[in-house]
Design a protein around this motif. Structure first.
Motif, PDB file in Angstrom:
ATOM      1  N   ALA A 144       0.836  -1.209   0.000  1.00 43.90           N
ATOM      2  CA  ALA A 144       0.000   0.000   0.000  1.00 43.90           C
ATOM      3  C   ALA A 144       0.870   1.258   0.000  1.00 43.90           C
ATOM      4  N   ALA A 145       1.966   1.255   0.755  1.00 46.76           N
ATOM      5  CA  ALA A 145       2.845   2.424   0.802  1.00 46.76           C
ATOM      6  C   ALA A 145       3.465   2.718  -0.559  1.00 46.76           C
ATOM      7  N   LEU A 146       3.657   1.678  -1.370  1.00 48.15           N
ATOM      8  CA  LEU A 146       4.209   1.850  -2.713  1.00 48.15           C
ATOM      9  C   LEU A 146       3.123   2.016  -3.778  1.00 48.15           C
ATOM     10  N   GLY A 147       1.864   2.034  -3.356  1.00 42.12           N
ATOM     11  CA  GLY A 147       0.763   2.179  -4.310  1.00 42.12           C
ATOM     12  C   GLY A 147       0.520   0.928  -5.134  1.00 42.12           C
ATOM     13  N   LEU A 148       0.819  -0.247  -4.566  1.00 45.94           N
ATOM     14  CA  LEU A 148       0.660  -1.520  -5.269  1.00 45.94           C
ATOM     15  C   LEU A 148      -0.544  -2.281  -4.725  1.00 45.94           C
ATOM     16  N   ARG A 149      -1.127  -3.125  -5.575  1.00 39.40           N
ATOM     17  CA  ARG A 149      -2.155  -4.065  -5.124  1.00 39.40           C
ATOM     18  C   ARG A 149      -1.439  -5.243  -4.473  1.00 39.40           C
ATOM     19  N   ASP A 150      -1.906  -5.669  -3.315  1.00 43.20           N
ATOM     20  CA  ASP A 150      -1.319  -6.817  -2.617  1.00 43.20           C
ATOM     21  C   ASP A 150      -1.911  -8.087  -3.221  1.00 43.20           C
ATOM     22  N   ASP A 165      10.226   7.511  -3.724  1.00 35.90           N
ATOM     23  CA  ASP A 165      10.517   8.644  -2.850  1.00 35.90           C
ATOM     24  C   ASP A 165      10.818   8.103  -1.454  1.00 35.90           C
ATOM     25  N   VAL A 166      12.105   7.921  -1.150  1.00 37.95           N
ATOM     26  CA  VAL A 166      12.482   7.335   0.137  1.00 37.95           C
ATOM     27  C   VAL A 166      12.096   8.236   1.309  1.00 37.95           C
ATOM     28  N   VAL A 167      12.075   9.533   1.081  1.00 41.93           N
ATOM     29  CA  VAL A 167      11.703  10.465   2.150  1.00 41.93           C
ATOM     30  C   VAL A 167      10.231  10.280   2.505  1.00 41.93           C
ATOM     31  N   ALA A 168       9.359  10.266   1.504  1.00 38.61           N
ATOM     32  CA  ALA A 168       7.928  10.082   1.754  1.00 38.61           C
ATOM     33  C   ALA A 168       7.644   8.694   2.338  1.00 38.61           C
ATOM     34  N   LEU A 169       8.327   7.666   1.830  1.00 40.07           N
ATOM     35  CA  LEU A 169       8.142   6.313   2.368  1.00 40.07           C
ATOM     36  C   LEU A 169       8.592   6.236   3.816  1.00 40.07           C
ATOM     37  N   SER A 170       9.714   6.868   4.118  1.00 37.25           N
ATOM     38  CA  SER A 170      10.219   6.881   5.487  1.00 37.25           C
ATOM     39  C   SER A 170       9.206   7.530   6.433  1.00 37.25           C
ATOM     40  N   ALA A 171       8.627   8.628   5.996  1.00 39.51           N
ATOM     41  CA  ALA A 171       7.630   9.314   6.818  1.00 39.51           C
ATOM     42  C   ALA A 171       6.361   8.468   6.953  1.00 39.51           C
ATOM     43  N   ALA A 172       5.892   7.896   5.838  1.00 41.94           N
ATOM     44  CA  ALA A 172       4.655   7.102   5.851  1.00 41.94           C
ATOM     45  C   ALA A 172       4.792   5.832   6.687  1.00 41.94           C
ATOM     46  N   GLY A 208       7.168   5.325   9.018  1.00 41.91           N
ATOM     47  CA  GLY A 208       7.783   5.586  10.312  1.00 41.91           C
ATOM     48  C   GLY A 208       9.034   4.766  10.533  1.00 41.91           C
ATOM     49  N   ALA A 209       9.834   4.639   9.462  1.00 42.41           N
ATOM     50  CA  ALA A 209      11.013   3.774   9.518  1.00 42.41           C
ATOM     51  C   ALA A 209      12.127   4.322   8.643  1.00 42.41           C
ATOM     52  N   GLU A 210      13.340   3.857   8.900  1.00 41.88           N
ATOM     53  CA  GLU A 210      14.435   4.139   7.973  1.00 41.88           C
ATOM     54  C   GLU A 210      14.163   3.373   6.684  1.00 41.88           C
ATOM     55  N   VAL A 211      14.320   4.048   5.549  1.00 39.64           N
ATOM     56  CA  VAL A 211      14.109   3.428   4.241  1.00 39.64           C
ATOM     57  C   VAL A 211      15.331   3.696   3.378  1.00 39.64           C
ATOM     58  N   GLN A 212      15.802   2.650   2.718  1.00 45.83           N
ATOM     59  CA  GLN A 212      16.948   2.750   1.816  1.00 45.83           C
ATOM     60  C   GLN A 212      16.527   2.253   0.438  1.00 45.83           C
ATOM     61  N   ARG A 252      22.839   3.334  -7.888  1.00 46.35           N
ATOM     62  CA  ARG A 252      22.246   4.354  -7.021  1.00 46.35           C
ATOM     63  C   ARG A 252      22.021   3.805  -5.629  1.00 46.35           C
ATOM     64  N   TRP A 253      22.092   4.694  -4.656  1.00 45.39           N
ATOM     65  CA  TRP A 253      21.617   4.377  -3.322  1.00 45.39           C
ATOM     66  C   TRP A 253      21.135   5.648  -2.655  1.00 45.39           C
ATOM     67  N   GLN A 254      20.143   5.478  -1.786  1.00 47.13           N
ATOM     68  CA  GLN A 254      19.561   6.580  -1.029  1.00 47.13           C
ATOM     69  C   GLN A 254      19.195   6.065   0.359  1.00 47.13           C
ATOM     70  N   ARG A 255      19.164   6.984   1.301  1.00 49.24           N
ATOM     71  CA  ARG A 255      18.832   6.602   2.675  1.00 49.24           C
ATOM     72  C   ARG A 255      18.074   7.755   3.324  1.00 49.24           C
ATOM     73  N   ALA A 256      16.910   7.430   3.925  1.00 51.98           N
ATOM     74  CA  ALA A 256      16.102   8.428   4.625  1.00 51.98           C
ATOM     75  C   ALA A 256      15.624   7.841   5.946  1.00 51.98           C
ATOM     76  N   ALA A 257      15.455   8.684   6.921  1.00 54.82           N
ATOM     77  CA  ALA A 257      14.916   8.277   8.219  1.00 54.82           C
ATOM     78  C   ALA A 257      14.065   9.408   8.769  1.00 54.82           C
ATOM     79  N   GLU A 258      12.950   9.040   9.373  1.00 57.25           N
ATOM     80  CA  GLU A 258      12.043  10.018   9.989  1.00 57.25           C
ATOM     81  C   GLU A 258      11.674  11.136   9.018  1.00 57.25           C
ATOM     82  N   GLY A 259      11.476  10.778   7.751  1.00 56.51           N
ATOM     83  CA  GLY A 259      11.061  11.750   6.752  1.00 56.51           C
ATOM     84  C   GLY A 259      12.136  12.716   6.298  1.00 56.51           C
ATOM     85  N   GLU A 260      13.402  12.416   6.591  1.00 55.25           N
ATOM     86  CA  GLU A 260      14.520  13.279   6.185  1.00 55.25           C
ATOM     87  C   GLU A 260      15.506  12.497   5.330  1.00 55.25           C
ATOM     88  N   LEU A 261      15.948  13.099   4.238  1.00 58.11           N
ATOM     89  CA  LEU A 261      16.959  12.482   3.392  1.00 58.11           C
ATOM     90  C   LEU A 261      18.321  12.604   4.074  1.00 58.11           C
TER      91      LEU A 261
END
Length: 197
Positions: free
Chosen positions: A32-38, A88-95, A97-101, A113-122
């Motif tokens: 759901a967080a990624l906008g996918l059907r389960d 969008d790792v920032v939005a996913l992290s906020a939605a 409530g976890a660190e997202v990479q 590529r790599w990205q890392r966000a936590a608590e809605g911050e890149l």
């Protein structure tokens, strides 16, 4: 049903690592967080094959032990690498409530590529296209794992950057999980499959 074994992935693939922190239901909330059907649960080989061979499926693991003695949920699929897919790792992290990479590597085009966000911050972002030698994104300062992969402490016009698939996997292993190390290990549960559209 016989015991399932995990199947690794990494090359020509994109994936997310989401810190589970012992919270229940993280894997189930990812579609759901990624906008996918389960689409439900599937065995590891079938799920990883679907994620690798199709452009609209994402395989989601149960929580797996990884870096920093944390549990991580991985979500993988070519869908995450498509040009029209925005991760969008920032939005996913906020939605969540976890660190997202986010990690992506494709050795044909030398896209890494790599990205890392936590608590809605890149926290960190790095992107590189080897075909052109261009650094396509750079946010924050490289940590020790990135420096070990050959990144400079500061990017300027005089700096040459050269990274490859093994570097992406090494950073993933230091931050969360190197997914190539999963192959053959007993599976702690089945995969979930999410579908676009």
């Amino acid at each position: 049903m016989e015991t399932d074994v995990m199947v690794g992935f990494g090359g020509k693939q994109a994936w997310l690592a989401i810190r589970a922190d012992g919270r229940e239901g993280v894997a189930a909330s990812v579609p759901a967080a990624l906008g996918l059907r389960d689409l439900g649960e599937v065995r590891w080989r079938d799920g990883i094959d679907l994620a690798h061979l199709t452009d609209d499926r994402v395989a989601i693991t149960p929580p797996l032990p990884g870096a920093r003695d944390q549990l991580w949920v991985l979500a993988t699929g070519r869908y995450l690498m498509r040009p029209e897919t925005t991760v969008d790792v920032v939005a996913l992290s906020a939605a969540l409530g976890a660190e997202v990479q986010f990690f992506a590597t494709h050795r044909v085009t030398e896209l890494h590529r790599w990205q890392r966000a936590a608590e809605g911050e890149l926290i960190r972002a790095f992107g590189y296209v080897g075909q052109t030698g261009d650094v396509t994104s750079w946010h924050g300062e490289p940590d020790p794992a990135e420096r070990d992969a050959g990144l400079p402490g500061v990017l300027d016009d005089e700096t040459t950057v050269l990274v490859g698939e093994k570097d992406v996997l090494a950073v993933a292993g230091a931050w969360s999980i190197d997914p190539t190390t999963l192959t053959g290990r007993p599976a702690p549960g089945t995969l979930r499959i999410g579908a676009a559209g």
